[in-house]
Design a protein around this motif. Sequence first.
Motif, short mmCIF file in Angstrom:
data_model
loop_
_atom_site.label_atom_id
_atom_site.label_comp_id
_atom_site.label_asym_id
_atom_site.label_seq_id
_atom_site.Cartn_x
_atom_site.Cartn_y
_atom_site.Cartn_z
N PHE A 206 40.32 17.13 65.00
CA PHE A 206 40.38 16.38 63.74
C PHE A 206 39.68 17.06 62.57
O PHE A 206 39.77 16.59 61.44
CB PHE A 206 39.81 14.97 63.93
N LEU A 207 38.98 18.16 62.83
CA LEU A 207 38.36 18.90 61.74
C LEU A 207 38.96 20.30 61.60
O LEU A 207 39.50 20.65 60.55
CB LEU A 207 36.84 19.00 61.95
N LEU A 208 38.89 21.10 62.67
CA LEU A 208 39.36 22.48 62.57
C LEU A 208 40.88 22.57 62.44
O LEU A 208 41.39 23.36 61.62
CB LEU A 208 38.89 23.28 63.80
N ALA A 209 41.62 21.78 63.23
CA ALA A 209 43.09 21.84 63.16
C ALA A 209 43.62 21.39 61.79
O ALA A 209 44.42 22.10 61.17
CB ALA A 209 43.71 21.02 64.29
N PRO A 210 43.19 20.24 61.27
CA PRO A 210 43.67 19.85 59.94
C PRO A 210 43.24 20.82 58.84
O PRO A 210 44.03 21.12 57.94
CB PRO A 210 43.02 18.47 59.72
N ILE A 211 42.00 21.35 58.91
CA ILE A 211 41.57 22.27 57.86
C ILE A 211 42.36 23.56 57.92
O ILE A 211 42.62 24.20 56.89
CB ILE A 211 40.05 22.55 57.96
N ALA A 212 42.80 23.96 59.12
CA ALA A 212 43.65 25.15 59.24
C ALA A 212 45.00 24.91 58.57
O ALA A 212 45.52 25.78 57.85
CB ALA A 212 43.84 25.51 60.71
N LEU A 213 45.58 23.71 58.77
CA LEU A 213 46.84 23.36 58.12
C LEU A 213 46.68 23.29 56.60
O LEU A 213 47.54 23.76 55.85
CB LEU A 213 47.34 22.01 58.64
N ILE A 214 45.56 22.74 56.15
CA ILE A 214 45.30 22.64 54.71
C ILE A 214 45.16 24.04 54.10
O ILE A 214 45.73 24.32 53.04
CB ILE A 214 44.04 21.80 54.45
N LEU A 215 44.42 24.92 54.77
CA LEU A 215 44.25 26.28 54.26
C LEU A 215 45.58 27.01 54.21
O LEU A 215 45.88 27.71 53.23
CB LEU A 215 43.26 27.05 55.15
N PHE A 216 46.39 26.87 55.26
CA PHE A 216 47.71 27.51 55.28
C PHE A 216 48.55 26.99 54.11
O PHE A 216 49.20 27.78 53.41
CB PHE A 216 48.42 27.23 56.60
#
Length: 310
Positions: A206-216
Motif C-alpha cells: 500500500f505504500l511502495l506499489a502505489p508510489i511506484a505507479l504514481i512515479l511511473f
Amino acid sequence: MSNLNQSSVKEFILLGLSDNPDMQVPLFQLFLMIYMSTLAGNILLIMAVRVDNHLHTPMYFFLSNLSFLDICYTSIIVPKMLVNIAISSKSITSAGCYLQVYFYLFLGETECILLASMAYDRYVAICNPLRYNVIMDTASCIRMISVCWMTGSVVSSVDIVYTCKLSFCGHITIDHFFCEAPSLLQLSCSDITVNNILTLVGATRFLLAPIALILFSYIQIFLVVVRLPSGRYKAFSTCVSHLIVVVIFYGTAMFMYLRPRYSSIEFTDKMVSVFYTIVTPMLNPLIYSLRNKDVQRALSLLGRSIPSLK
C-alpha cells in the motif's frame, strides 16, 4: 492468572500527546479547530463538485471520494481524542481501540490506492487524451473506486483478526494519542512475528506499489508535457495539487512504516502521526482549491446558491 489475554482487557490507557495539565486546554482548542476546519473544507468541496456540472468529471469524482475518505479518516481519531482531553480521561474501551485500529488501516489503505488511481487518471488525460472519455468512463471510475474501498476493507480485516489475537499480560498503557497497530504490538507479550510480516507486506503493497505507479505516471506525463509546443503549464497545473498531496501523505506514512521501529513511541513519531492522520485531511481541500480555478468557481457558485435554499 498473570497472563491476561485480550478478551480479559476491558480498556486501554492512551497517554496522548502531553501529560502537562497546562497543555490540555490549548491542545483541545487546537484540535477542535483543526477538526472543524477539516469537516467544513471537505464537505464544501464535495458540495461544490455536486452543484457545478463542469466538475462532473473523473478527476473531481475521485477528489470527492478523497474528501469523504478524509472526513471518515479524521473522525475515527479526533472526536475520541477531544473527549478524553475534555473529561481528563485517558481510557478507551478495548472494543473502541480495535475499531480504531481497523478503520485506521481500512481508510489509510484505501487512500493509498485512491491517490494512485488519481495519478492514473491524470496520466490518461494527458498522455492519451483522445481515448480519455472511453478509458475513464463512468463504469470504469466506479469500478476503480470500488476496488479501492473493497481492497482496503478486506486487507484490514485480515490485519485486525491477528491484532485481536494478541495477548497483553496486563500491559494496557499505549504511549500514543490513538490506537495504532504498531503501538499495540509493542505492548503485546505474544509472538508478533505474523503481525510484523503483515505490517511489512502491507507497507510494501500500500505504500511502495502505489508510489511506484504514481512515479511511473508522472514520469510519462512529464515526458509528454515537455514536448508540447504550448499549454505546458495548463497541462501540468492539474497535476501539481495531487503531487503536493502525494508527497505529504506518502512522505509521512513511509517515515512511520518503512523504517526500523524502536522499542517505544518517540515524540517525533507522535508528531508525524498527527500530521498524516489529522493535519493532512484538513490541508487536502485547501491544496486542491487554492490552485484550481474550476474549484474556486464552483465554491463561488455554491456560495451564491446557499441563500436561495433558505
